[in-house]
Design a protein around this motif. Structure first.
Motif, PDB file in Angstrom:
ATOM      1  N   ASP A 267     -19.026   3.884  -1.592  1.00 18.96           N
ATOM      2  CA  ASP A 267     -19.069   2.452  -1.314  1.00 18.96           C
ATOM      3  C   ASP A 267     -20.528   2.033  -1.461  1.00 18.96           C
ATOM      4  O   ASP A 267     -21.431   2.849  -1.251  1.00 18.96           O
TER       5      ASP A 267
ATOM      6  N   GLY B  91     -15.028   2.249  -3.262  1.00 16.23           N
ATOM      7  CA  GLY B  91     -14.984   1.062  -2.403  1.00 16.23           C
ATOM      8  C   GLY B  91     -14.035   1.322  -1.246  1.00 16.23           C
ATOM      9  O   GLY B  91     -13.067   0.599  -1.042  1.00 16.23           O
TER      10      GLY B  91
ATOM     11  N   ARG C 284       0.803  -1.232   0.000  1.00 17.48           N
ATOM     12  CA  ARG C 284       0.000   0.000   0.000  1.00 17.48           C
ATOM     13  C   ARG C 284       0.835   1.282   0.000  1.00 17.48           C
ATOM     14  O   ARG C 284       0.500   2.220  -0.718  1.00 17.48           O
TER      15      ARG C 284
HETATM   16  C1  LIG Z   1     -12.204  -5.675  -0.079  1.00 13.70           C
HETATM   17  S1  LIG Z   1     -12.921  -4.169   0.380  1.00 13.70           S
HETATM   18  C2  LIG Z   1     -11.579  -3.031   0.122  1.00 13.70           C
HETATM   19  C3  LIG Z   1     -11.715  -1.807   0.972  1.00 13.70           C
HETATM   20  C4  LIG Z   1     -10.599  -0.762   0.829  1.00 13.70           C
HETATM   21  N1  LIG Z   1     -10.594  -0.145  -0.482  1.00 13.70           N
HETATM   22  C5  LIG Z   1      -9.255  -1.361   1.123  1.00 13.70           C
HETATM   23  O1  LIG Z   1      -8.365  -1.276   0.268  1.00 13.70           O
HETATM   24  O2  LIG Z   1      -9.073  -1.895   2.219  1.00 13.70           O
HETATM   25  C6  LIG Z   1     -14.001  -3.794  -0.982  1.00 13.70           C
HETATM   26  C7  LIG Z   1     -14.912  -2.607  -0.698  1.00 13.70           C
HETATM   27  O3  LIG Z   1     -15.542  -2.209  -1.903  1.00 13.70           O
HETATM   28  C8  LIG Z   1     -16.949  -2.125  -1.736  1.00 13.70           C
HETATM   29  N2  LIG Z   1     -17.529  -2.462  -3.049  1.00 13.70           N
HETATM   30  C9  LIG Z   1     -17.551  -3.666  -3.660  1.00 13.70           C
HETATM   31  N3  LIG Z   1     -18.074  -3.590  -4.878  1.00 13.70           N
HETATM   32  C10 LIG Z   1     -18.394  -2.277  -5.079  1.00 13.70           C
HETATM   33  C11 LIG Z   1     -18.964  -1.548  -6.168  1.00 13.70           C
HETATM   34  N4  LIG Z   1     -19.310  -2.151  -7.309  1.00 13.70           N
HETATM   35  N5  LIG Z   1     -19.147  -0.212  -6.022  1.00 13.70           N
HETATM   36  C12 LIG Z   1     -18.802   0.405  -4.852  1.00 13.70           C
HETATM   37  N6  LIG Z   1     -18.250  -0.238  -3.789  1.00 13.70           N
HETATM   38  C13 LIG Z   1     -18.051  -1.553  -3.903  1.00 13.70           C
HETATM   39  C14 LIG Z   1     -17.270  -3.087  -0.591  1.00 13.70           C
HETATM   40  O4  LIG Z   1     -18.442  -2.741   0.084  1.00 13.70           O
HETATM   41  C15 LIG Z   1     -16.031  -2.941   0.289  1.00 13.70           C
HETATM   42  O5  LIG Z   1     -16.134  -1.888   1.216  1.00 13.70           O
END
Ligand SMILES: C[S@@+](CC[C@H](N)C(=O)[O-])C[C@H]1O[C@@H](n2cnc3c(N)ncnc32)[C@H](O)[C@@H]1O
Length: 224
Positions: free
Chosen positions: A49, A28, A9
């Motif tokens: 998100d 997200g 990161r």
């Molecule tokens: C694995 S987590 C990663 C969170 C953060 N970006 C990180 O790097 O730790 C994926 C995140 O994306 C969101 N998410 C998944 N698909 C999405 C979409 N199509 N549009 C918006 N958010 C989404 C989920 O709710 C979750 O909070």
């Protein structure tokens, strides 16, 4: 709890900060950690998100966020200097549509970080196979969990676009027994686990032969 991808990161975020953005959109945003780090650098940081829970927690923490999906962002063209998408692109139901949408709202470019495996290395090929196995269970339950994605997936989604790709790999050994335990617990998610269980036994036997290493990372930059 730290995740193996966290090792990548700092370099990924520095790629964004090097552009000296005044504003970023984090698609997200999850627990909002990147939004906070961007804010600490004086960058106007906004998150989207699709999870109501994530939105509520972020708002309680004072972050600027909106509930939206990546393929329909509620912002005008070129609203943000940079758009970040970390560990989320493999959840997009339509990768092309979401990439185009993120590009639309970006002034400089879109910065993507996702897990990746170097499958020429046996310990990585075994880890990637286990990752695919878990993702298949998520999909069997109706979730969207694709990949691991490679540069080819991005090229296929955006043919004709110039795509900057960097792969990163720090080989960190992973305990096979712990992974087997985690995967076995994953079987509880499905009603008829027999086929998945057989496949898991085969993959774990492979992993005992090759060893396992944690994922590497793919950095993808899409410039406007
Ligand atoms: C694995 S987590 C990663 C969170 C953060 N970006 C990180 O790097 O730790 C994926 C995140 O994306 C969101 N998410 C998944 N698909 C999405 C979409 N199509 N549009 C918006 N958010 C989404 C989920 O709710 C979750 O909070």
């Amino acid at each position: 709890m730290s995740h193996p991808i966290d090792i990548y990161r700092p370099e990924f975020e520095e790629r964004i900060f090097a552009v000296k953005p005044k504003s970023v959109l984090d698609v997200g945003f999850g627990d909002g950690a990147f939004l906070r780090r961007a804010h600490e650098r004086g960058i106007q940081a906004t998150g989207v998100d699709h999870s109501d829970e994530r939105i509520q927690a972020a708002r309680e923490g004072g972050l600027s966020v909106q509930c939206a999906v990546a393929d329909a962002l509620p912002f005008a063209d070129r609203s943000f200097d940079c758009v970040a998408a970390q560990l989320v692109v493999h959840h997009f139901p339509d990768l092309r549509k979401s990439l185009l949408e993120m590009l639309r709202v970006a002034r400089f470019g879109v910065f993507i970080l996702d897990p990746w495996f170097d499958e020429t290395i046996p310990s990585q090929a075994s880890a990637a196979a286990l990752e695919r196995w878990m993702k298949a269970i998520d999909r069997a339950q109706g979730g969207v969990n694709n990949g691991p994605l490679t540069a080819e997936d991005f090229q296929r989604a955006l043919p004709g676009a110039t795509i900057d790709v960097a792969y990163r790999l720090t080989l960190v050994p992973d305990a096979v027994d712990e992974r087997a335990e985690k995967c076995t617990a994953y079987l509880d998610k499905i009603d008829k686990p027999e086929t998945f269980r057989k496949e898991l036994d085969r993959l774990i036997a492979d992993a005992r032969r090759t060893g396992l290493t944690s994922e590497g990372a793919i950095f993808v930059t899409l410039a406007r």
